[in-house]
Design a protein around this motif. Structure first.
Motif, PDB file in Angstrom:
ATOM      1  N   VAL A  35      16.692 -52.537  14.054  1.00 34.65           N
ATOM      2  CA  VAL A  35      17.832 -52.050  13.585  1.00 34.65           C
ATOM      3  C   VAL A  35      18.368 -52.530  12.210  1.00 34.65           C
ATOM      4  N   GLU A  36      18.307 -53.958  11.933  1.00 31.55           N
ATOM      5  CA  GLU A  36      18.766 -54.303  10.515  1.00 31.55           C
ATOM      6  C   GLU A  36      17.739 -53.886   9.519  1.00 31.55           C
ATOM      7  N   GLU A  37      16.514 -53.751   9.555  1.00 33.92           N
ATOM      8  CA  GLU A  37      15.814 -53.116   8.837  1.00 33.92           C
ATOM      9  C   GLU A  37      16.049 -51.629   8.564  1.00 33.92           C
ATOM     10  N   CYS A  38      16.276 -50.908   9.492  1.00 30.30           N
ATOM     11  CA  CYS A  38      16.496 -49.521   9.476  1.00 30.30           C
ATOM     12  C   CYS A  38      17.897 -49.388   8.700  1.00 30.30           C
ATOM     13  N   LEU A  39      18.795 -50.088   8.820  1.00 29.83           N
ATOM     14  CA  LEU A  39      20.130 -50.163   8.221  1.00 29.83           C
ATOM     15  C   LEU A  39      19.800 -50.193   6.697  1.00 29.83           C
ATOM     16  N   LEU A  40      18.976 -50.812   6.034  1.00 34.80           N
ATOM     17  CA  LEU A  40      18.945 -51.031   4.784  1.00 34.80           C
ATOM     18  C   LEU A  40      18.776 -49.696   4.113  1.00 34.80           C
ATOM     19  N   HIS A  41      18.620 -48.700   4.788  1.00 34.54           N
ATOM     20  CA  HIS A  41      18.420 -47.217   4.130  1.00 34.54           C
ATOM     21  C   HIS A  41      19.706 -46.357   4.149  1.00 34.54           C
ATOM     22  N   GLY A  42      20.779 -47.003   4.563  1.00 35.72           N
ATOM     23  CA  GLY A  42      21.948 -46.330   4.416  1.00 35.72           C
ATOM     24  C   GLY A  42      22.092 -45.251   5.421  1.00 35.72           C
ATOM     25  N   LEU A  43      21.528 -44.755   6.323  1.00 37.17           N
ATOM     26  CA  LEU A  43      21.472 -43.853   7.108  1.00 37.17           C
ATOM     27  C   LEU A  43      22.467 -44.124   8.575  1.00 37.17           C
ATOM     28  N   PRO A  44      23.319 -43.413   8.951  1.00 34.14           N
ATOM     29  CA  PRO A  44      23.829 -43.556  10.420  1.00 34.14           C
ATOM     30  C   PRO A  44      22.798 -43.789  11.496  1.00 34.14           C
ATOM     31  N   LEU A  45      23.028 -44.584  12.214  1.00 35.24           N
ATOM     32  CA  LEU A  45      22.203 -45.251  13.324  1.00 35.24           C
ATOM     33  C   LEU A  45      22.602 -45.037  14.790  1.00 35.24           C
TER      34      LEU A  45
ATOM     35  N   ASP B 292      20.737 -36.925   7.271  1.00 31.95           N
ATOM     36  CA  ASP B 292      19.872 -37.434   8.466  1.00 31.95           C
ATOM     37  C   ASP B 292      20.690 -38.631   9.120  1.00 31.95           C
ATOM     38  N   CYS B 293      19.974 -38.807  10.465  1.00 35.14           N
ATOM     39  CA  CYS B 293      20.273 -39.987  10.958  1.00 35.14           C
ATOM     40  C   CYS B 293      19.078 -40.696  11.669  1.00 35.14           C
ATOM     41  N   ILE B 294      19.327 -42.124  12.222  1.00 34.14           N
ATOM     42  CA  ILE B 294      18.251 -42.582  12.749  1.00 34.14           C
ATOM     43  C   ILE B 294      18.629 -42.689  14.358  1.00 34.14           C
ATOM     44  N   LEU B 295      17.585 -42.464  15.006  1.00 31.20           N
ATOM     45  CA  LEU B 295      17.760 -42.682  16.578  1.00 31.20           C
ATOM     46  C   LEU B 295      16.623 -43.685  17.146  1.00 31.20           C
ATOM     47  N   ILE B 296      17.169 -44.829  17.973  1.00 25.71           N
ATOM     48  CA  ILE B 296      16.167 -45.491  18.677  1.00 25.71           C
ATOM     49  C   ILE B 296      16.548 -45.666  19.994  1.00 25.71           C
ATOM     50  N   PRO B 297      15.623 -45.207  20.923  1.00 19.25           N
ATOM     51  CA  PRO B 297      15.641 -45.475  22.402  1.00 19.25           C
ATOM     52  C   PRO B 297      15.206 -46.897  22.883  1.00 19.25           C
TER      53      PRO B 297
ATOM     54  N   GLY C  47      27.922 -56.897  16.054  1.00 18.12           N
ATOM     55  CA  GLY C  47      28.516 -57.113  14.534  1.00 18.12           C
ATOM     56  C   GLY C  47      27.513 -56.179  13.813  1.00 18.12           C
ATOM     57  N   LEU C  48      26.712 -55.283  14.272  1.00 21.25           N
ATOM     58  CA  LEU C  48      25.865 -54.421  13.246  1.00 21.25           C
ATOM     59  C   LEU C  48      26.706 -53.062  13.161  1.00 21.25           C
ATOM     60  N   ALA C  49      26.479 -52.415  12.398  1.00 22.06           N
ATOM     61  CA  ALA C  49      27.162 -50.964  12.144  1.00 22.06           C
ATOM     62  C   ALA C  49      26.276 -49.910  12.584  1.00 22.06           C
ATOM     63  N   VAL C  50      26.212 -49.880  14.004  1.00 25.17           N
ATOM     64  CA  VAL C  50      25.402 -49.151  14.741  1.00 25.17           C
ATOM     65  C   VAL C  50      26.346 -48.511  15.944  1.00 25.17           C
ATOM     66  N   THR C  51      25.971 -47.390  16.129  1.00 18.72           N
ATOM     67  CA  THR C  51      26.567 -46.674  17.560  1.00 18.72           C
ATOM     68  C   THR C  51      25.627 -46.963  18.739  1.00 18.72           C
ATOM     69  N   VAL C  52      26.062 -47.312  19.874  1.00 18.94           N
ATOM     70  CA  VAL C  52      25.282 -47.817  20.942  1.00 18.94           C
ATOM     71  C   VAL C  52      25.815 -46.803  22.133  1.00 18.94           C
ATOM     72  N   LEU C  53      24.932 -45.939  22.771  1.00 17.71           N
ATOM     73  CA  LEU C  53      25.232 -45.097  23.790  1.00 17.71           C
ATOM     74  C   LEU C  53      24.532 -45.748  25.024  1.00 17.71           C
ATOM     75  N   HIS C  54      25.045 -45.612  25.963  1.00 13.28           N
ATOM     76  CA  HIS C  54      24.686 -46.353  27.367  1.00 13.28           C
ATOM     77  C   HIS C  54      24.157 -45.421  28.558  1.00 13.28           C
TER      78      HIS C  54
ATOM     79  N   HIS D  62       6.593 -49.864  14.449  1.00 14.28           N
ATOM     80  CA  HIS D  62       6.895 -48.687  13.579  1.00 14.28           C
ATOM     81  C   HIS D  62       7.295 -49.854  12.370  1.00 14.28           C
ATOM     82  N   ASP D  63       7.084 -48.972  11.180  1.00 14.06           N
ATOM     83  CA  ASP D  63       7.521 -49.810   9.825  1.00 14.06           C
ATOM     84  C   ASP D  63       8.531 -48.756   9.384  1.00 14.06           C
ATOM     85  N   PRO D  64       9.868 -49.265   9.468  1.00 11.52           N
ATOM     86  CA  PRO D  64      11.064 -48.642   8.856  1.00 11.52           C
ATOM     87  C   PRO D  64      11.133 -48.443   7.320  1.00 11.52           C
ATOM     88  N   THR D  65      10.204 -49.504   6.720  1.00 13.06           N
ATOM     89  CA  THR D  65      10.183 -48.987   5.209  1.00 13.06           C
ATOM     90  C   THR D  65       9.763 -47.647   5.054  1.00 13.06           C
TER      91      THR D  65
END
Length: 220
Positions: A20-30, A3-8, A47-54, A89-92
């Motif tokens: 984003v930092e809290e979501c990244l704790l789950h180890g999923l691509p974001l 799975d991956c995580i998507l945030i508009p 500095g965060l390991a995320v993909t950003v689309l524009h 929303h609660d990323p946990t």
């Protein structure tokens, strides 16, 4: 594949990074879709390991979701978890939502805020109650929150439907097309940290509620 995580995100520089930092704790691509922001939203993720689309201009939440869906499909993910950028929303709950979606074989599983409807403002509260009743009556699924943006989508559903909407009504379009395509819809109780994100939400109460209602009626 996983799975991956998507945030508009639109003008979410003040709230996005902690989400984003809290979501990244789950180890999923974001992946974050910056929907034409003018406040440095993308720069807030430096500095965060995320993909950003524009998007070069603000096109709407639905358009941002569709861009993210296309990216996830192109990269072969089997499921997508969507959250809003404003911290409501609660990323946990991400692992629990993904596990419940897989166990129930849901095309869409919504994180339900039903216990918090009374905390919502104005039309959002009344439309949530009415929308829940309409969705149950029409589809037969036990849907307790028709508007939650915290969701799990199976990507085979996204391949099976053609999406058109660019605004908040895309989420209703997805529910109706999921049902019509023969996929299951369900809800998992997950209280939001803020019931409707009214401090930071870009939701336009009258216009967006009207568009959602019209989308439901169109595909009913």
């Amino acid at each position: 594949m996983a799975d991956c995580i998507l945030i508009p995100a639109y003008n979410a520089a003040a709230t996005l990074r902690p989400v984003v930092e809290e979501c990244l704790l789950h180890g999923l691509p974001l992946v974050v879709v910056d929907d034409g922001s003018r406040d440095g939203t993308a720069a807030a993720l430096e500095g965060l390991a995320v993909t950003v689309l524009h998007h070069d201009r603000n096109r709407g939440k639905g358009a941002a979701l569709r861009t993210g869906f296309d990216w996830a499909l192109a990269h072969g993910y089997t499921g997508i978890i969507t959250l809003d950028a404003d911290g409501q929303h609660d990323p946990t709950a991400i692992p629990r939502l993904a596990a419940a979606a897989a166990a129930g074989q849901f095309g869409i599983l919504l994180a339900s805020r039903q216990s918090q409807f009374e905390q919502m403002a104005g039309l959002r509260k009344h439309w949530n109650r009415f929308g829940v009743w309409c969705m149950r009556k029409r589809t037969g699924f036990e849907i307790s929150d028709s508007q939650s943006g915290f969701r799990y989508y199976r990507t085979d559903l996204l391949r099976a439907v053609q999406l058109e909407k660019d605004g908040y009504d895309l989420e209703m379009e997805l529910l109706m097309k999921c049902w019509r395509a023969g996929f299951r819809i369900g809800c998992l109780p997950v209280p939001a940290r803020v019931a409707d994100g009214r401090a930071t939400s870009h939701y336009r109460a009258v216009r967006d509620t009207w568009n959602i209602c019209m989308t439901f009626l169109r595909y009913m």
